[in-house]
Write a protein that holds these residues in place. Structure first.
Motif, PDB file in Angstrom:
ATOM      1  N   ASP A   1       0.822  -1.217   0.000  1.00 27.07           N
ATOM      2  CA  ASP A   1       0.000   0.000   0.000  1.00 27.07           C
ATOM      3  C   ASP A   1       0.848   1.255   0.000  1.00 27.07           C
ATOM      4  O   ASP A   1       0.422   2.295  -0.523  1.00 27.07           O
TER       5      ASP A   1
ATOM      6  N   ASP B   1       1.283   2.720  -3.369  1.00 25.53           N
ATOM      7  CA  ASP B   1       0.138   3.529  -3.796  1.00 25.53           C
ATOM      8  C   ASP B   1       0.066   4.838  -3.013  1.00 25.53           C
ATOM      9  O   ASP B   1      -0.317   5.880  -3.561  1.00 25.53           O
TER      10      ASP B   1
ATOM     11  N   ARG C   1      -0.451   8.681  -4.155  1.00 20.86           N
ATOM     12  CA  ARG C   1      -1.527   9.542  -3.659  1.00 20.86           C
ATOM     13  C   ARG C   1      -0.982  10.868  -3.148  1.00 20.86           C
ATOM     14  O   ARG C   1      -1.532  11.935  -3.439  1.00 20.86           O
TER      15      ARG C   1
ATOM     16  N   LYS D   1       3.067   3.320 -11.899  1.00 19.29           N
ATOM     17  CA  LYS D   1       3.027   1.979 -11.315  1.00 19.29           C
ATOM     18  C   LYS D   1       2.875   0.939 -12.426  1.00 19.29           C
ATOM     19  O   LYS D   1       1.779   0.535 -12.782  1.00 19.29           O
TER      20      LYS D   1
END
Length: 451
Positions: free
Chosen positions: A98, A101, A105, A118
């Protein structure tokens, strides 16, 4: 190359202007330190937070690496399962997934243009032993509980569809990985930290970290909480020489390449890439269509010394360039415009860690074994939650409080590290030459590593 192509200012921020008091002081202006400051001020905007950096933010490994935000920890799932249990270790693994990601973000939220994409990680097998290891790796990880969406085995044809390298036997695809420009990300993150209210002092060298204070060449900083985020440079702090091993890794980069070359090479979705040799390699197609490629193999210096001369170790750079051209022969005529290097940090147990002692206010994180871009985000986020007392499943993950052994004194440290590197280099040579596993060399390596 990352610095040369950075369009913003690299002018150093002012140093510490004498003795100061803060709520939290962070030693080290790399990813771990800046992520810690970013999340601390997100959780408690009223905190007085300072970041102290000996050079400029991004001078160390955070600004010199291959630009892989890979959702992996050097110790692996099995090691953390032994420290806690398998479900907890899987939660840690997926928390690192995570973090890949989360970087995207934050980059979007803070308008940080860092070439984040990604595209996953393609790991190639280019001889029979490598192919056998990849198959066992995927089988093992699926047995632990990872899914085929997270990691899967590829046929030779499927692997070449990602990266059309020479002698491909098979491949492994790992989805939790993004390519990015580390300098752009880090400099943008530093500005975001300042917007949140932190003070960043550059050109300020810390020489001792103690409970409640940090001694620097510009004055004394007192704080309730002191975070050590110095990774390989921990060796420069008083009494910390044997905590983290500084190991060099070097990189080269090409000029921007035409699309006609990428039509042959592949890398259309910008996956990071390497092959499965023991001496680690790592590459990416950058946002401006260069190939940035690195590897290990530079000699370890006696006494954990750090030397700028090794950053441009010509023989090692030639080996790295040759390894890339061997993988992609079409690059033989490409112009290589940059070469550089730096030190990464390895803990004695090869186990990245996050530690916070509320009774003393001392905190630290690191030991990423060269895979720190994504884990440092999770580490900084976790330190912020530990320090502010925030409820989160991250503060219970098994790398929190992981004990750390000290490295052996010299000359044992030098003999072990140099010996391990020599054995792995010979193992690679043997396997490429014979297409058979270097079983004897690997057995010797395991004795050296765990002795």
């Amino acid at each position: 190359m990352w610095l040369d192509t950075f369009e913003g200012s690299l002018e150093p921020r002012p140093p510490l202007p004498g003795d100061r008091d803060f709520d939290v002081v962070i030693v080290g202006g790399g990813f771990t330190g800046l992520w810690s400051a970013y999340y601390l001020l997100g959780l408690d905007p009223g905190l007085r937070v300072a970041v102290i950096e000996r050079q400029v933010c991004g001078f160390g490994a955070s600004g010199r690496n291959g630009g892989w935000a890979v959702g992996e920890l050097g110790a692996g799932i099995d090691r953390y399962a032994a420290l806690a249990d398998l479900p907890a270790s899987l939660r840690l693994a997926r928390a690192v997934f995570d973090s890949v990601d989360e970087i995207g973000r934050v980059a979007a939220a803070e308008s940080i243009e860092c070439g984040y994409h990604k595209g996953g990680w393609i790991r190639l097998a280019r001889n029979r032993p490598q192919a056998e290891r990849l198959a066992l790796k995927v089988q093992h990880d699926h047995g632990l509980g990872l899914t085929s969406d997270e990691i899967r085995l590829l046929s030779a044809a499927e692997a070449r569809g990602f990266a059309n390298a020479s002698d491909v036997r098979s491949g492994l695809f790992f989805s939790a990985c993004a390519a990015l420009n580390p300098v752009q990300l880090l400099r943008g993150l530093a500005e975001a930290v300042e917007r949140r209210g932190a003070a960043i002092y550059e050109l300020t060298a810390a020489d001792a970290v103690e409970q409640g204070r940090v001694s620097t060449d510009r004055g004394m900083v007192r704080a309730d909480v002191v975070i050590t985020a110095t990774e390989a440079y921990t060796r420069d702090l008083k009494g910390r020489r044997r905590q983290i091993l500084p190991v060099y890794s070097l990189m080269v980069a090409t000029e921007p390449l035409p699309q006609s070359l990428f039509d042959e090479i592949g890398l259309a979705d910008r996956p990071t890439f390497n092959d499965s040799r023991y001496m680690v390699t790592y590459g990416q197609r950058t946002a401006d269509d260069r190939i940035a490629f690195g590897g290990s193999g530079v000699p370890y210096l006696y006494g954990s010394r750090v030397s700028e001369a090794l950053e441009r170790h010509a023989r090692s750079h030639r080996r790295i360039r040759d390894a890339l051209v061997e993988m992609f022969p079409v690059l033989a005529q490409a112009r290589f415009t940059h070469r550089w290097g730096g030190v990464l940090g390895i803990s004695r147990s090869w186990t990245p860690f996050v530690n916070y002692d509320r009774s003393t206010g001392r905190a630290e994180a690191g030991g990423y074994v060269g895979e720190g871009v994504a884990p440092s985000n999770l580490a900084g986020r976790t330190l912020a939650e530990l320090i502010t007392g925030s409820e989160s499943e991250r503060v219970e993950l098994p790398w929190v409080g992981a004990s750390q052994r000290r490295w052996a004194p010299e000359p044992l440290r030098w003999l072990g590290v140099r010996g391990s590197r020599a054995v792995l280099a010979r193992a690679d040579s043997y396997e490429y030459r014979t297409d058979r596993e270097a079983a004897a060399a690997l057995a010797l390596y395991r004795k050296l590593r765990h002795g």
